[in-house]
Design a protein around this motif. Structure first.
Motif, PDB file in Angstrom:
ATOM      1  N   PRO A  86     -14.592  -3.801  -1.623  1.00 33.05           N
ATOM      2  CA  PRO A  86     -13.802  -4.977  -1.235  1.00 33.05           C
ATOM      3  C   PRO A  86     -12.498  -4.556  -0.563  1.00 33.05           C
ATOM      4  CG  PRO A  86     -13.599  -4.573  -3.583  1.00 33.05           C
ATOM      5  CD  PRO A  86     -14.517  -3.514  -3.060  1.00 33.05           C
ATOM      6  N   GLU A  87     -12.181  -3.252  -0.629  1.00 28.53           N
ATOM      7  CA  GLU A  87     -10.970  -2.682  -0.041  1.00 28.53           C
ATOM      8  C   GLU A  87     -11.116  -1.164  -0.088  1.00 28.53           C
ATOM      9  OE1 GLU A  87      -7.610  -1.855  -2.351  1.00 28.53           O
ATOM     10  OE2 GLU A  87      -9.158  -0.801  -3.454  1.00 28.53           O
ATOM     11  N   PHE A  88     -10.156  -0.437   0.470  1.00 32.22           N
ATOM     12  CA  PHE A  88     -10.292   1.022   0.569  1.00 32.22           C
ATOM     13  C   PHE A  88      -9.531   1.808  -0.504  1.00 32.22           C
ATOM     14  CE2 PHE A  88     -11.573  -0.069   4.836  1.00 32.22           C
ATOM     15  CZ  PHE A  88     -12.381   0.979   5.256  1.00 32.22           C
ATOM     16  N   THR A  89      -8.416   1.256  -0.987  1.00 29.04           N
ATOM     17  CA  THR A  89      -7.470   2.072  -1.774  1.00 29.04           C
ATOM     18  C   THR A  89      -8.131   2.759  -2.972  1.00 29.04           C
ATOM     19  OG1 THR A  89      -5.820   0.478  -1.075  1.00 29.04           O
ATOM     20  CG2 THR A  89      -5.139   2.035  -2.770  1.00 29.04           C
ATOM     21  N   ALA A  90      -8.977   2.006  -3.693  1.00 30.14           N
ATOM     22  CA  ALA A  90      -9.617   2.580  -4.884  1.00 30.14           C
ATOM     23  C   ALA A  90     -10.504   3.760  -4.489  1.00 30.14           C
ATOM     24  CB  ALA A  90     -10.445   1.508  -5.596  1.00 30.14           C
ATOM     25  N   TYR A 117     -15.946  -5.975   2.091  1.00 31.22           N
ATOM     26  CA  TYR A 117     -16.791  -7.129   1.739  1.00 31.22           C
ATOM     27  C   TYR A 117     -16.213  -7.877   0.543  1.00 31.22           C
ATOM     28  CZ  TYR A 117     -19.805  -4.715   4.886  1.00 31.22           C
ATOM     29  OH  TYR A 117     -20.282  -4.106   6.011  1.00 31.22           O
ATOM     30  N   ARG A 118     -16.024  -9.161   0.711  1.00 32.80           N
ATOM     31  CA  ARG A 118     -15.582 -10.000  -0.416  1.00 32.80           C
ATOM     32  C   ARG A 118     -16.354 -11.303  -0.361  1.00 32.80           C
ATOM     33  NH1 ARG A 118      -8.945  -9.049  -0.442  1.00 32.80           N
ATOM     34  NH2 ARG A 118      -9.099  -6.775  -0.239  1.00 32.80           N
ATOM     35  N   TYR A 119     -16.949 -11.665  -1.490  1.00 34.74           N
ATOM     36  CA  TYR A 119     -17.758 -12.878  -1.530  1.00 34.74           C
ATOM     37  C   TYR A 119     -16.840 -14.077  -1.741  1.00 34.74           C
ATOM     38  CZ  TYR A 119     -21.995 -15.564  -2.201  1.00 34.74           C
ATOM     39  OH  TYR A 119     -23.014 -16.456  -2.042  1.00 34.74           O
ATOM     40  N   ARG A 126     -10.904 -15.959   7.062  1.00 37.34           N
ATOM     41  CA  ARG A 126     -11.448 -15.421   5.801  1.00 37.34           C
ATOM     42  C   ARG A 126     -12.947 -15.236   5.966  1.00 37.34           C
ATOM     43  NH1 ARG A 126      -8.817 -14.832   1.201  1.00 37.34           N
ATOM     44  NH2 ARG A 126      -7.027 -15.977   1.997  1.00 37.34           N
ATOM     45  N   PHE A 127     -13.379 -14.006   5.902  1.00 35.64           N
ATOM     46  CA  PHE A 127     -14.800 -13.702   6.102  1.00 35.64           C
ATOM     47  C   PHE A 127     -15.333 -12.950   4.889  1.00 35.64           C
ATOM     48  CE2 PHE A 127     -12.582 -13.708  10.151  1.00 35.64           C
ATOM     49  CZ  PHE A 127     -13.319 -14.630  10.866  1.00 35.64           C
ATOM     50  N   ARG A 128     -16.663 -12.860   4.823  1.00 32.88           N
ATOM     51  CA  ARG A 128     -17.244 -12.046   3.742  1.00 32.88           C
ATOM     52  C   ARG A 128     -17.370 -10.597   4.189  1.00 32.88           C
ATOM     53  NH1 ARG A 128     -21.514 -16.343   1.070  1.00 32.88           N
ATOM     54  NH2 ARG A 128     -19.856 -17.601   0.125  1.00 32.88           N
ATOM     55  N   CYS A 135      -3.221   2.708   5.667  1.00 31.57           N
ATOM     56  CA  CYS A 135      -2.653   4.036   5.423  1.00 31.57           C
ATOM     57  C   CYS A 135      -2.324   4.165   3.942  1.00 31.57           C
ATOM     58  CB  CYS A 135      -1.344   4.201   6.189  1.00 31.57           C
ATOM     59  SG  CYS A 135      -1.577   4.209   7.963  1.00 31.57           S
ATOM     60  N   GLU A 136      -2.516   5.359   3.405  1.00 32.61           N
ATOM     61  CA  GLU A 136      -2.147   5.639   2.014  1.00 32.61           C
ATOM     62  C   GLU A 136      -1.422   6.980   1.993  1.00 32.61           C
ATOM     63  OE1 GLU A 136      -2.989   3.178   0.018  1.00 32.61           O
ATOM     64  OE2 GLU A 136      -4.645   2.275   1.136  1.00 32.61           O
ATOM     65  N   ALA A 137      -0.352   7.075   1.194  1.00 30.70           N
ATOM     66  CA  ALA A 137       0.362   8.350   1.048  1.00 30.70           C
ATOM     67  C   ALA A 137       0.461   8.683  -0.436  1.00 30.70           C
ATOM     68  CB  ALA A 137       1.752   8.251   1.668  1.00 30.70           C
ATOM     69  N   VAL A 262       2.998 -11.511  -5.816  1.00 29.19           N
ATOM     70  CA  VAL A 262       2.505 -10.551  -6.815  1.00 29.19           C
ATOM     71  C   VAL A 262       1.293  -9.772  -6.310  1.00 29.19           C
ATOM     72  CG1 VAL A 262       3.376 -11.607  -8.905  1.00 29.19           C
ATOM     73  CG2 VAL A 262       1.237 -12.424  -7.938  1.00 29.19           C
ATOM     74  N   ARG A 263       0.624 -10.306  -5.265  1.00 29.68           N
ATOM     75  CA  ARG A 263      -0.572  -9.691  -4.696  1.00 29.68           C
ATOM     76  C   ARG A 263      -1.765  -9.791  -5.659  1.00 29.68           C
ATOM     77  NH1 ARG A 263      -1.504  -8.165  -0.463  1.00 29.68           N
ATOM     78  NH2 ARG A 263      -2.216  -6.040  -0.755  1.00 29.68           N
ATOM     79  N   GLY A 264      -2.951  -9.735  -5.058  1.00 32.76           N
ATOM     80  CA  GLY A 264      -4.166 -10.027  -5.847  1.00 32.76           C
ATOM     81  C   GLY A 264      -4.862  -8.815  -6.437  1.00 32.76           C
ATOM     82  N   TYR A 267      -3.399  -2.813  -9.390  1.00 32.17           N
ATOM     83  CA  TYR A 267      -2.896  -1.437  -9.458  1.00 32.17           C
ATOM     84  C   TYR A 267      -1.444  -1.271  -9.021  1.00 32.17           C
ATOM     85  CZ  TYR A 267      -4.977  -1.462  -4.657  1.00 32.17           C
ATOM     86  OH  TYR A 267      -5.366  -1.775  -3.374  1.00 32.17           O
ATOM     87  N   TYR A 268      -0.807  -2.330  -8.559  1.00 25.01           N
ATOM     88  CA  TYR A 268       0.545  -2.160  -8.010  1.00 25.01           C
ATOM     89  C   TYR A 268       1.608  -1.923  -9.072  1.00 25.01           C
ATOM     90  CZ  TYR A 268      -1.344  -3.621  -3.562  1.00 25.01           C
ATOM     91  OH  TYR A 268      -2.078  -3.660  -2.417  1.00 25.01           O
ATOM     92  N   THR A 269       2.610  -1.127  -8.671  1.00 28.70           N
ATOM     93  CA  THR A 269       3.821  -0.914  -9.469  1.00 28.70           C
ATOM     94  C   THR A 269       4.985  -1.018  -8.480  1.00 28.70           C
ATOM     95  OG1 THR A 269       3.585   1.442  -9.012  1.00 28.70           O
ATOM     96  CG2 THR A 269       2.819   0.697 -11.157  1.00 28.70           C
TER      97      THR A 269
HETATM   98  P1  HAM Z   1      -5.316  -7.155   0.551  1.00 29.65           P
HETATM   99  O1  HAM Z   1      -4.085  -7.958   0.637  1.00 29.65           O
HETATM  100  O2  HAM Z   1      -6.355  -7.587  -0.421  1.00 29.65           O
HETATM  101  O3  HAM Z   1      -4.859  -5.660   0.223  1.00 29.65           O
HETATM  102  O4  HAM Z   1      -5.986  -7.042   1.972  1.00 29.65           O
HETATM  103  C1  HAM Z   1      -5.247  -6.596   3.086  1.00 29.65           C
HETATM  104  C2  HAM Z   1      -5.496  -7.504   4.266  1.00 29.65           C
HETATM  105  O5  HAM Z   1      -6.904  -7.586   4.529  1.00 29.65           O
HETATM  106  C3  HAM Z   1      -5.072  -8.949   4.069  1.00 29.65           C
HETATM  107  O6  HAM Z   1      -3.695  -9.127   4.286  1.00 29.65           O
HETATM  108  C4  HAM Z   1      -5.894  -9.653   5.128  1.00 29.65           C
HETATM  109  O7  HAM Z   1      -5.277  -9.560   6.400  1.00 29.65           O
HETATM  110  C5  HAM Z   1      -7.180  -8.844   5.132  1.00 29.65           C
HETATM  111  N1  HAM Z   1      -8.209  -9.574   4.360  1.00 29.65           N
HETATM  112  C6  HAM Z   1      -8.364  -9.590   3.027  1.00 29.65           C
HETATM  113  N2  HAM Z   1      -9.411 -10.373   2.692  1.00 29.65           N
HETATM  114  C7  HAM Z   1      -9.926 -10.871   3.840  1.00 29.65           C
HETATM  115  C8  HAM Z   1     -11.028 -11.726   4.168  1.00 29.65           C
HETATM  116  N3  HAM Z   1     -11.833 -12.224   3.231  1.00 29.65           N
HETATM  117  N4  HAM Z   1     -11.241 -12.017   5.490  1.00 29.65           N
HETATM  118  C9  HAM Z   1     -10.450 -11.495   6.455  1.00 29.65           C
HETATM  119  N5  HAM Z   1      -9.414 -10.673   6.198  1.00 29.65           N
HETATM  120  C10 HAM Z   1      -9.149 -10.353   4.915  1.00 29.65           C
HETATM  121  C11 HAM Z   1      -5.706  -4.615   0.106  1.00 29.65           C
HETATM  122  O8  HAM Z   1      -6.882  -4.631   0.412  1.00 29.65           O
HETATM  123  C12 HAM Z   1      -5.020  -3.355  -0.390  1.00 29.65           C
HETATM  124  N6  HAM Z   1      -6.024  -2.305  -0.473  1.00 29.65           N
HETATM  125  C13 HAM Z   1      -3.873  -2.982   0.520  1.00 29.65           C
HETATM  126  C14 HAM Z   1      -3.221  -1.707   0.090  1.00 29.65           C
HETATM  127  C15 HAM Z   1      -3.393  -0.487   0.640  1.00 29.65           C
HETATM  128  N7  HAM Z   1      -2.373  -1.576  -0.904  1.00 29.65           N
HETATM  129  C16 HAM Z   1      -2.018  -0.309  -1.016  1.00 29.65           C
HETATM  130  N8  HAM Z   1      -2.659   0.354  -0.078  1.00 29.65           N
END
Ligand code: HAM
Length: 430
Positions: A86-90, A117-119, A126-128, A135-137, A262-264, A267-269
């Motif tokens: 659903p994202e890259f960081t993990a 991918y997010r359901y 907003r897409f699936r 970037c990550e450091a 607060v973000r969704g 893992y944030y601190t």
């Molecule tokens: P996130 O806020 O969940 O953070 O996603 C980052 C960005 O991905 C969102 O601001 C949005 O632009 C895009 N995004 C998220 N969900 C959708 C969706 N369903 N459709 C289209 N665009 C979407 C992260 O994913 C963290 N990994 C960010 C991060 C990196 N934090 C630390 N390092």
């Protein structure tokens, strides 16, 4: 007899094709973001699209919408529980630990781009299946790195031609200060429990901080008067936040402190931030173009060494949508200046090799090899607006020559095909 299911000529809901005509926006977004990452010393990493399910559960956190509602999880034929990322960081934190990247000089700076991918319920922006760049450091706790992350995201959005970029920023503290803040939140929400949605009533037991992220109208009302993390930071977190704001002021990046941010993801601190853009007066509450923050506890929590880290991701789909809407500059596709026409079976066979030697010499060539008639090939050359047309007929193919036609003067000359590359280069230079 087996009844064939109807074939739906479309991808699953919330997913789509990105056709060649749209690639000028995507190419621009990818090029600008990758260039910025490289300029700031980040190196590319690619990780699998699939990871074990529990990697995401542990890092993004149970009780978040992503884990509870939006995961594309399934079991493989071998019975492993996996999920589309659903994202890259993990996944990147997993790779950092697995490959012992902590031995490299710190900070270890990595960038990535690809689909996630997010359901979720598909709607505008907003897409699936959607695309992120990020970037990550790893290995640096100084707030100057938080500032640099914001600077990079801000610069990419700005360089894509999107104006009025705004950064919303907050600090949600560290586990030490969060403990007492969490207690305050619980007692506040306990007193308003009846007004919360069903999910948040559950969250009150499992993950009360997540109530602050709920989009339900009634919960939005309740949380308006909730205690704010920024008022309850420990000394270390307070100084970190203060220094970060000073760096942003120095960079002249416009930011707004948003105590409700607060973000969704769990893992944030300390630092959390989001990027928005649009014309002045447009609703700033619309979806973020990107977001990120610090996650100093994640690597240790996944089994690695104690490693501070910070990062951000941009949503490429949203950047592209805004680029289209605002008529931003797009990627200019390279155009061939030379057209290669052929006539006759022998010449047709030779033309493939001739095309390759020009292309290898860095000369971009167009052709229409499937067409038999010279007239129709020349029509294509005309339409493409090339500077030179090369004509390889049966006679020329046998002689080892080729006809070179200057399209602006109409002059034609016969060239030794062994010298073709040099002759074409010479004329293109003119
Ligand atoms: P996130 O806020 O969940 O953070 O996603 C980052 C960005 O991905 C969102 O601001 C949005 O632009 C895009 N995004 C998220 N969900 C959708 C969706 N369903 N459709 C289209 N665009 C979407 C992260 O994913 C963290 N990994 C960010 C991060 C990196 N934090 C630390 N390092």
């Amino acid at each position: 007899m087996k009844v064939q299911e109807e074939l739906l000529l479309q991808p699953p809901r919330g997913m789509r094709d990105i056709l060649p005509t749209e690639q000028i926006y995507w190419q621009q977004a990818r090029r600008v973001s990758e260039k910025a990452a490289q300029d700031f010393g980040y190196r590319r990493i690619d990780i699998p699209l699939l990871e074990f399910n529990n990697l995401f559960e542990r890092s993004i956190g149970e009780g978040t919408d992503i884990i509870d509602k939006e995961m594309f999880s399934f079991s493989t034929k071998g019975g492993e529980r996996v999920a589309l990322r659903p994202e890259f960081t993990a996944g990147i934190a997993r790779a950092y630990i697995q490959h012992g990247l902590q031995v490299a000089p710190k900070p270890v700076k990595l960038y990535y781009t690809g689909p996630c991918y997010r359901y979720d319920r598909p709607q505008e922006g907003r897409f699936r299946e959607f695309f992120q760049f990020g970037c990550e450091a790893f290995g640096e706790s100084d707030p100057i790195l938080d500032a640099q992350m914001i600077q990079m995201g801000w610069r990419i959005i700005y360089q894509l031609g999107l104006r009025n970029v705004r950064v919303r920023i907050n600090s949600i503290g560290c586990p030490a200060c969060r403990k007492s803040y969490r207690n305050l939140l619980v007692s506040y929400f306990e007193s308003k429990k009846q007004k919360l949605c069903i999910d948040c009533k559950r969250r009150l037991e499992t993950n009360p901080l997540r109530i602050l992220d709920c989009k339900e109208d009634k919960c939005v009302q309740v949380k308006m008067n909730a205690p704010q993390s920024i008022d309850h930071l420990c000394e270390d977190c307070r100084i970190h936040f203060k220094e970060l704001l000073e760096y942003l002021e120095e960079l002249e990046i416009p930011f707004e402190i948003d105590a409700a941010l607060v973000r969704g993801l769990d893992y944030y601190t300390k630092t959390v931030f989001e990027f928005f853009a649009g014309e002045t007066g447009e609703d700033v509450k619309k979806s973020a173009l990107g977001g990120g923050g610090r996650y100093d506890g994640l690597v240790k929590m996944l089994g690695g060494e104690n490693t501070p880290a910070v990062g951000f991701s941009l949503g490429l789909d949203r950047l592209v949508a805004l680029m289209k809407k605002t008529g931003a500059k797009v990627y200019k596709e390279p155009k061939a200046k030379v057209f290669l026409a052929q006539l006759g079976t022998f010449a047709k066979r030779k033309s493939l090799r001739m095309f390759e030697s020009l292309e290898r010499a860095g000369i971009m060539v167009s052709e229409s090899f499937g067409r038999g008639s010279l007239k129709s090939q020349l029509k294509v050359a005309d339409r493409l607006g090339v500077e030179i047309t090369l004509i390889l007929g049966q006679k020329e193919a046998l002689d080892g020559t080729v006809i070179l036609k200057d399209m602006s003067s109409g002059n034609q000359e016969i060239i030794d095909s062994a010298k073709l590359v040099d002759e074409v280069k010479k004329r293109l230079k003119k």
